[in-house]
Write a protein that holds these residues in place. Structure first.
Motif, PDB file in Angstrom:
ATOM      1  N   ASP A   1       0.818  -1.222   0.000  1.00 57.81           N
ATOM      2  CA  ASP A   1       0.000   0.000   0.000  1.00 57.81           C
ATOM      3  C   ASP A   1       0.848   1.266   0.000  1.00 57.81           C
ATOM      4  OD1 ASP A   1       1.013  -0.042   2.551  1.00 57.81           O
ATOM      5  OD2 ASP A   1      -0.924   0.061   3.570  1.00 57.81           O
ATOM      6  N   GLY A   2       2.182   1.114   0.050  1.00 58.40           N
ATOM      7  CA  GLY A   2       3.074   2.273   0.019  1.00 58.40           C
ATOM      8  C   GLY A   2       3.222   3.009   1.327  1.00 58.40           C
ATOM      9  N   GLY A   3       2.467   2.610   2.342  1.00 53.82           N
ATOM     10  CA  GLY A   3       2.542   3.326   3.606  1.00 53.82           C
ATOM     11  C   GLY A   3       3.562   2.724   4.554  1.00 53.82           C
ATOM     12  N   PRO A   4       4.069   3.526   5.475  1.00 53.29           N
ATOM     13  CA  PRO A   4       3.841   4.973   5.581  1.00 53.29           C
ATOM     14  C   PRO A   4       4.658   5.768   4.560  1.00 53.29           C
ATOM     15  CG  PRO A   4       5.370   4.263   7.270  1.00 53.29           C
ATOM     16  CD  PRO A   4       4.920   3.015   6.565  1.00 53.29           C
ATOM     17  N   VAL A   5       4.171   6.979   4.277  1.00 49.95           N
ATOM     18  CA  VAL A   5       4.850   7.879   3.349  1.00 49.95           C
ATOM     19  C   VAL A   5       5.750   8.829   4.151  1.00 49.95           C
ATOM     20  CG1 VAL A   5       4.534   9.698   1.633  1.00 49.95           C
ATOM     21  CG2 VAL A   5       2.984   7.745   1.681  1.00 49.95           C
ATOM     22  N   ASN A   6       6.939   9.088   3.628  1.00 51.49           N
ATOM     23  CA  ASN A   6       7.867   9.981   4.304  1.00 51.49           C
ATOM     24  C   ASN A   6       8.150  11.191   3.423  1.00 51.49           C
ATOM     25  OD1 ASN A   6      11.015  10.767   4.673  1.00 51.49           O
ATOM     26  ND2 ASN A   6      10.128  10.173   6.639  1.00 51.49           N
ATOM     27  N   MET A   7       8.268  12.368   4.036  1.00 57.23           N
ATOM     28  CA  MET A   7       8.624  13.574   3.294  1.00 57.23           C
ATOM     29  C   MET A   7       9.537  14.422   4.169  1.00 57.23           C
ATOM     30  SD  MET A   7       6.198  16.071   1.030  1.00 57.23           S
ATOM     31  CE  MET A   7       5.026  16.412   2.349  1.00 57.23           C
ATOM     32  N   ALA A   8      10.729  14.767   3.628  1.00 62.06           N
ATOM     33  CA  ALA A   8      11.714  15.491   4.422  1.00 62.06           C
ATOM     34  C   ALA A   8      12.553  16.394   3.535  1.00 62.06           C
ATOM     35  CB  ALA A   8      12.612  14.508   5.170  1.00 62.06           C
ATOM     36  N   PRO A   9      12.988  17.560   4.063  1.00 62.12           N
ATOM     37  CA  PRO A   9      13.828  18.491   3.293  1.00 62.12           C
ATOM     38  C   PRO A   9      15.313  18.175   3.476  1.00 62.12           C
ATOM     39  CG  PRO A   9      13.122  19.549   5.308  1.00 62.12           C
ATOM     40  CD  PRO A   9      12.538  18.160   5.337  1.00 62.12           C
ATOM     41  N   PHE A  10      16.072  18.319   2.387  1.00 63.49           N
ATOM     42  CA  PHE A  10      17.520  18.115   2.427  1.00 63.49           C
ATOM     43  C   PHE A  10      18.188  19.207   1.600  1.00 63.49           C
ATOM     44  CE2 PHE A  10      15.599  13.920   2.932  1.00 63.49           C
ATOM     45  CZ  PHE A  10      16.240  13.452   4.073  1.00 63.49           C
ATOM     46  N   SER A  11      19.232  19.822   2.187  1.00 60.34           N
ATOM     47  CA  SER A  11      19.935  20.885   1.461  1.00 60.34           C
ATOM     48  C   SER A  11      21.292  20.430   0.933  1.00 60.34           C
ATOM     49  CB  SER A  11      20.112  22.128   2.342  1.00 60.34           C
ATOM     50  OG  SER A  11      21.008  21.878   3.397  1.00 60.34           O
ATOM     51  N   TYR A  12      21.669  19.170   1.178  1.00 57.49           N
ATOM     52  CA  TYR A  12      22.834  18.605   0.508  1.00 57.49           C
ATOM     53  C   TYR A  12      22.314  17.985  -0.787  1.00 57.49           C
ATOM     54  CZ  TYR A  12      25.374  19.030   4.977  1.00 57.49           C
ATOM     55  OH  TYR A  12      25.972  19.500   6.125  1.00 57.49           O
ATOM     56  N   TYR A  13      22.033  18.837  -1.762  1.00 56.59           N
ATOM     57  CA  TYR A  13      21.271  18.441  -2.948  1.00 56.59           C
ATOM     58  C   TYR A  13      21.779  19.210  -4.159  1.00 56.59           C
ATOM     59  CZ  TYR A  13      17.271  19.241  -6.137  1.00 56.59           C
ATOM     60  OH  TYR A  13      16.461  19.408  -7.230  1.00 56.59           O
ATOM     61  N   MET A  14      21.856  18.513  -5.325  1.00 58.90           N
ATOM     62  CA  MET A  14      22.376  19.203  -6.504  1.00 58.90           C
ATOM     63  C   MET A  14      22.048  18.427  -7.788  1.00 58.90           C
ATOM     64  SD  MET A  14      23.754  21.753  -7.886  1.00 58.90           S
ATOM     65  CE  MET A  14      23.913  22.627  -6.336  1.00 58.90           C
ATOM     66  N   LEU A  15      21.982  19.170  -8.900  1.00 54.68           N
ATOM     67  CA  LEU A  15      21.922  18.590 -10.229  1.00 54.68           C
ATOM     68  C   LEU A  15      23.289  18.002 -10.561  1.00 54.68           C
ATOM     69  CD1 LEU A  15      20.505  18.277 -13.045  1.00 54.68           C
ATOM     70  CD2 LEU A  15      21.444  20.536 -13.586  1.00 54.68           C
ATOM     71  N   VAL A  16      23.315  16.797 -11.134  1.00 52.17           N
ATOM     72  CA  VAL A  16      24.571  16.123 -11.442  1.00 52.17           C
ATOM     73  C   VAL A  16      24.820  16.039 -12.936  1.00 52.17           C
ATOM     74  CG1 VAL A  16      25.859  13.954 -11.230  1.00 52.17           C
ATOM     75  CG2 VAL A  16      24.477  14.769  -9.315  1.00 52.17           C
ATOM     76  N   CYS A  17      23.760  15.734 -13.699  1.00 54.30           N
ATOM     77  CA  CYS A  17      23.930  15.498 -15.131  1.00 54.30           C
ATOM     78  C   CYS A  17      22.598  15.738 -15.829  1.00 54.30           C
ATOM     79  CB  CYS A  17      24.412  14.056 -15.340  1.00 54.30           C
ATOM     80  SG  CYS A  17      24.710  13.566 -17.056  1.00 54.30           S
ATOM     81  N   HIS A  18      22.658  16.154 -17.120  1.00 57.29           N
ATOM     82  CA  HIS A  18      21.413  16.352 -17.867  1.00 57.29           C
ATOM     83  C   HIS A  18      21.163  15.230 -18.873  1.00 57.29           C
ATOM     84  CE1 HIS A  18      24.408  18.127 -20.617  1.00 57.29           C
ATOM     85  NE2 HIS A  18      23.566  17.804 -21.580  1.00 57.29           N
ATOM     86  N   ASP A  19      22.166  14.393 -19.134  1.00 59.35           N
ATOM     87  CA  ASP A  19      22.010  13.290 -20.094  1.00 59.35           C
ATOM     88  C   ASP A  19      22.780  12.070 -19.619  1.00 59.35           C
ATOM     89  OD1 ASP A  19      21.408  11.779 -22.326  1.00 59.35           O
ATOM     90  OD2 ASP A  19      22.899  12.745 -23.611  1.00 59.35           O
ATOM     91  N   PRO A  20      22.150  11.165 -18.838  1.00 58.10           N
ATOM     92  CA  PRO A  20      20.733  11.207 -18.465  1.00 58.10           C
ATOM     93  C   PRO A  20      20.483  12.212 -17.338  1.00 58.10           C
ATOM     94  CG  PRO A  20      21.778   9.338 -17.406  1.00 58.10           C
ATOM     95  CD  PRO A  20      22.825   9.957 -18.295  1.00 58.10           C
ATOM     96  N   PRO A  21      19.260  12.753 -17.245  1.00 59.45           N
ATOM     97  CA  PRO A  21      18.967  13.734 -16.191  1.00 59.45           C
ATOM     98  C   PRO A  21      19.099  13.083 -14.815  1.00 59.45           C
ATOM     99  CG  PRO A  21      16.952  13.022 -17.280  1.00 59.45           C
ATOM    100  CD  PRO A  21      18.086  12.458 -18.072  1.00 59.45           C
ATOM    101  N   THR A  22      20.077  13.533 -14.052  1.00 63.26           N
ATOM    102  CA  THR A  22      20.415  12.885 -12.782  1.00 63.26           C
ATOM    103  C   THR A  22      20.584  13.930 -11.691  1.00 63.26           C
ATOM    104  OG1 THR A  22      21.563  11.109 -13.969  1.00 63.26           O
ATOM    105  CG2 THR A  22      22.058  11.351 -11.632  1.00 63.26           C
ATOM    106  N   ILE A  23      20.041  13.647 -10.527  1.00 66.31           N
ATOM    107  CA  ILE A  23      20.202  14.524  -9.378  1.00 66.31           C
ATOM    108  C   ILE A  23      20.772  13.732  -8.205  1.00 66.31           C
ATOM    109  CG2 ILE A  23      18.463  16.241  -9.988  1.00 66.31           C
ATOM    110  CD1 ILE A  23      16.431  14.783  -8.432  1.00 66.31           C
TER     111      ILE A  23
END
Length: 234
Positions: A65-87
């Protein structure tokens, strides 16, 4: 959002751009990274590596059923590549154990990175609250989770852009004691949901005036993106 002139529009190479006041070339401090305790290094780095974009990451458990759902903020985050689009999202361990977001990503192979926009910054910040695994942050923050199109984890309705991602790999980083300190997650973007008003579908350019992305600064500070300037590449 205001587009302004660059700081030194008349600059020409190889003209030197000197240190402004009050800085001086002969007044510097040099230290080894090992001179700082982990807590001191944390306070220093989050104030020195700025601004950092914020990823509001939504994940789900491996249950049917996919539960429980988690949602959290992270600032150690960045775009890595556009081909393939990777973060990339770096998720620190907590008391020697992976956080719920990392656990879910590794178990399900999917996650969603939702943009962190100014109109819900208080709600998004509240998702950082430490709660047991079975407590869902959307219920505490007032944010709305809705079904994604390409992955099982739900996306945040209030976010202006959501990147639906397939987990590709995780690089574990150990500290000097040999303990895993963080998991650097790489994910390929397989689908995107974007509010129509915030981009130009012909040029594929996001409107900064409407997007209003929020960044993290030092301490508990957040930053606004309210102006910018263009400098052509050499």
């Amino acid at each position: 959002f205001t587009l302004t002139a660059p700081p030194s529009p008349s600059w020409c190479p190889p003209e030197n751009q000197p240190l402004p006041k009050p800085f001086s070339a002969d007044k510097e401090t040099v230290f080894k990274a090992s001179d700082l305790e982990p807590g001191e290094m944390y306070r220093f780095l989050i104030g020195a590596v700025v601004p950092r974009p914020v990823a509001l990451v939504s994940t789900c458990s491996k249950e049917k059923d996919g539960g429980p759902v988690n949602m959290a903020p992270f600032s150690y985050y960045m775009l890595v590549c556009h081909d393939p689009p990777t973060i990339m999202v770096s998720i620190n361990y907590s008391r020697g154990k992976p956080k719920d977001s990392l656990r879910n990503i590794e178990e399900t192979g999917e996650f969603v990175v939702n943009s962190f926009n100014e109109h819900f910054v208080e709600s998004g910040n509240h998702c950082a609250i430490p709660v047991p695994y079975d407590v869902e942050e959307d219920q505490l923050s007032g944010l709305t989770l809705v079904p994604s199109r390409f992955v099982r984890p739900k996306r945040c309705l209030e976010s202006l852009i959501s990147f639906e991602c397939k987990f590709t790999h995780c690089h574990k980083i150990k500290n000097d004691a040999g303990d895993i300190a963080t998991g650097v997650v790489f994910g390929e973007i397989v689908g995107v949901t974007i509010k129509n008003e915030v981009w130009n579908p012909e040029t594929k350019v996001v409107d900064m005036a409407l997007f209003k992305p929020v960044s993290r600064l030092g301490g508990n500070m957040y930053g606004r993106t309210t102006s910018g300037y263009e400098i052509s590449r050499p």
